[in-house]
Write a protein that holds these residues in place. Structure first.
Motif, short mmCIF file in Angstrom:
data_model
loop_
_atom_site.label_atom_id
_atom_site.label_comp_id
_atom_site.label_asym_id
_atom_site.label_seq_id
_atom_site.Cartn_x
_atom_site.Cartn_y
_atom_site.Cartn_z
N ALA A 35 0.79 -1.22 -0.10
CA ALA A 35 0.05 -0.05 0.15
C ALA A 35 0.84 1.03 -0.06
N ALA A 36 2.03 1.23 0.61
CA ALA A 36 2.92 2.53 0.70
C ALA A 36 3.54 2.83 -0.63
N GLU A 66 0.64 4.20 -2.84
CA GLU A 66 0.41 5.56 -2.28
C GLU A 66 1.48 6.38 -3.03
N SER A 67 2.63 5.94 -2.93
CA SER A 67 3.72 6.86 -3.62
C SER A 67 3.70 7.12 -4.96
N ARG A 77 0.91 7.07 -6.54
CA ARG A 77 -0.45 8.22 -6.75
C ARG A 77 0.07 9.48 -6.65
N VAL A 78 0.92 9.80 -5.54
CA VAL A 78 1.35 11.04 -5.05
C VAL A 78 2.03 11.62 -6.25
N GLY A 118 -1.02 13.33 -7.64
CA GLY A 118 -1.35 14.14 -6.61
C GLY A 118 -1.24 15.72 -7.01
N SER A 122 -6.12 6.49 -12.85
CA SER A 122 -6.93 6.13 -11.64
C SER A 122 -7.56 4.58 -11.59
N LEU A 134 -4.80 2.37 -10.52
CA LEU A 134 -4.74 2.21 -9.05
C LEU A 134 -5.84 1.47 -8.20
N ASP A 137 -5.00 -1.65 -6.22
CA ASP A 137 -5.25 -1.73 -4.64
C ASP A 137 -6.23 -2.70 -4.41
#
Length: 344
Positions: free
Chosen positions: A29-30, A33-34, A36-37, A41, A76, A79, A83
């Motif tokens: 997950a980390a 998220e990285s 995505r940002v 982001g 998107s 992602l 996920d």
């Protein structure tokens, strides 16, 4: 398109390719998220490109904006997929299999309770030398009535009871016509049991059905008497209902047997003391029977001075109801899996 517009389109193509690669390589997950940002982001690569659209000449802005929205939508969706994949993998520590999920139900086939009763009855009489035979369900009035000593003006031949296909053809009202067919085709000795469907103009209610299974039995030879007949029926009762079951013969009337009798067995529910199942009598009727009438032998070409025999008929559905305590015959014919599954 000006060099500025073309440059932004190239950057968007690169962001799309790099973003998909980073998302696909995210192993937790980390990392996801990285990614995505970095690409989606507020200060990510895609946001910086979109903030530069104002520097592009008006004619190219629409194309650059559409391409930027397409890249955003594609990343998107990627992602969300990754996920879901990571969440499923986290729930399934053993080789990608989620051991917390309930197992899939397995369909298990089984023999219908009425079919089981039919097979068991036929097997018991096979021990006494009876052969299992079949016959047509569409019959002539000769075999269904006349050959069995039932005149066509008899109430049993009335239109209210019988499905007539034409003046001379019916859906058989019992399996007894096969008796006449067997006797026409074979010389004595004859011992047969005849399972099959019969049809009558009955309402579909807790104790009747317009189409129902019946088993007919016939034994013909020289010297066959009521003592042998009674012994055969008692053999069946002991083996099917149990050694402790009592049986009795009550005088009755059927056009094709003389003398005729109904056979009762002691109620398995109340052990003969009386209950709703046996209508407080302690007995349940399981079959009609009797010695074959000489008129039937004459109709099929047997010598009634030489041969004697007995016949019986029973309804396997009713017997299944007695055995399993089933209150409504319709349950046996409606195909309701929640009911039938208990017999698998």
């Amino acid at each position: 398109m000006t060099p500025a517009g073309a440059s932004l389109l190239d950057r968007l193509a690169g962001i799309g390719a790099e973003g998909h690669a980073a998302i696909g390589e995210a192993s937790d997950a980390a990392a996801l998220e990285s990614a995505r940002v970095e690409y989606l982001g507020r200060n990510g690569q895609l946001a910086r490109v979109m903030s530069s659209i104002g520097t592009v000449e008006p004619a190219a802005r629409r194309e650059v904006g559409q391409r930027a929205n397409a890249v955003k939508t594609s990343l998107s969706e990627a992602l969300e997929r990754q996920d879901r994949h990571l969440a499923a993998a986290a729930r399934a520590p053993s080789g990608g299999v989620d051991l917390t999920l309930p197992a899939r139900g397995r369909w298990v086939g089984g023999v219908h309770p009425v079919t089981r009763v039919i097979d068991e009855i036929c097997d018991i009489f096979a021990e006494l030398g009876f052969t299992r035979v079949l016959g047509p369900e569409v019959e002539s009035t000769w075999y269904n009535f006349t050959a069995l000593n039932i005149p066509l003006d008899h109430p049993a031949a009335d239109m209210m009871d019988t499905f007539y296909l034409d003046d001379d053809t019916v859906l058989r009202t019992h399996t007894s016509p096969v008796q006449a067919r067997v006797m026409e085709a074979f010389a004595p000795p004859v011992r047969v049991v005849v399972p099959g469907l019969a049809y009558r103009r009955d309402s579909f209610d807790p104790s009747h059905a317009p189409a129902f299974e019946q088993i007919e039995g016939l034994a013909v030879d020289e010297g066959v008497d009521f003592v042998e007949f009674r012994a055969a029926i008692q053999h069946f009762v002991r083996h099917f209902f149990g050694a402790g079951t009592k049986s009795r013969f009550r005088p009755s009337f059927y056009p094709f047997t003389e003398p005729s009798a109904e056979v009762d067995v002691s109620c398995a529910v109340c052990r003969g003391s009386g209950c709703p199942t046996c209508k407080r009598t302690g007995w349940i009727t399981i079959m009609g029977s009797g010695m074959v009438d000489p008129a039937v032998f004459e109709a099929v070409g047997y010598d009634p001075e030489r041969y004697t025999g007995y016949a019986f008929g029973m309804g396997p559905a009713r017997i299944a109801m007695v055995r399993h305590g089933i209150p409504d015959m319709r349950l046996l014919y409606e195909g309701e899996m929640s009911f039938l599954r208990q017999f698998v």
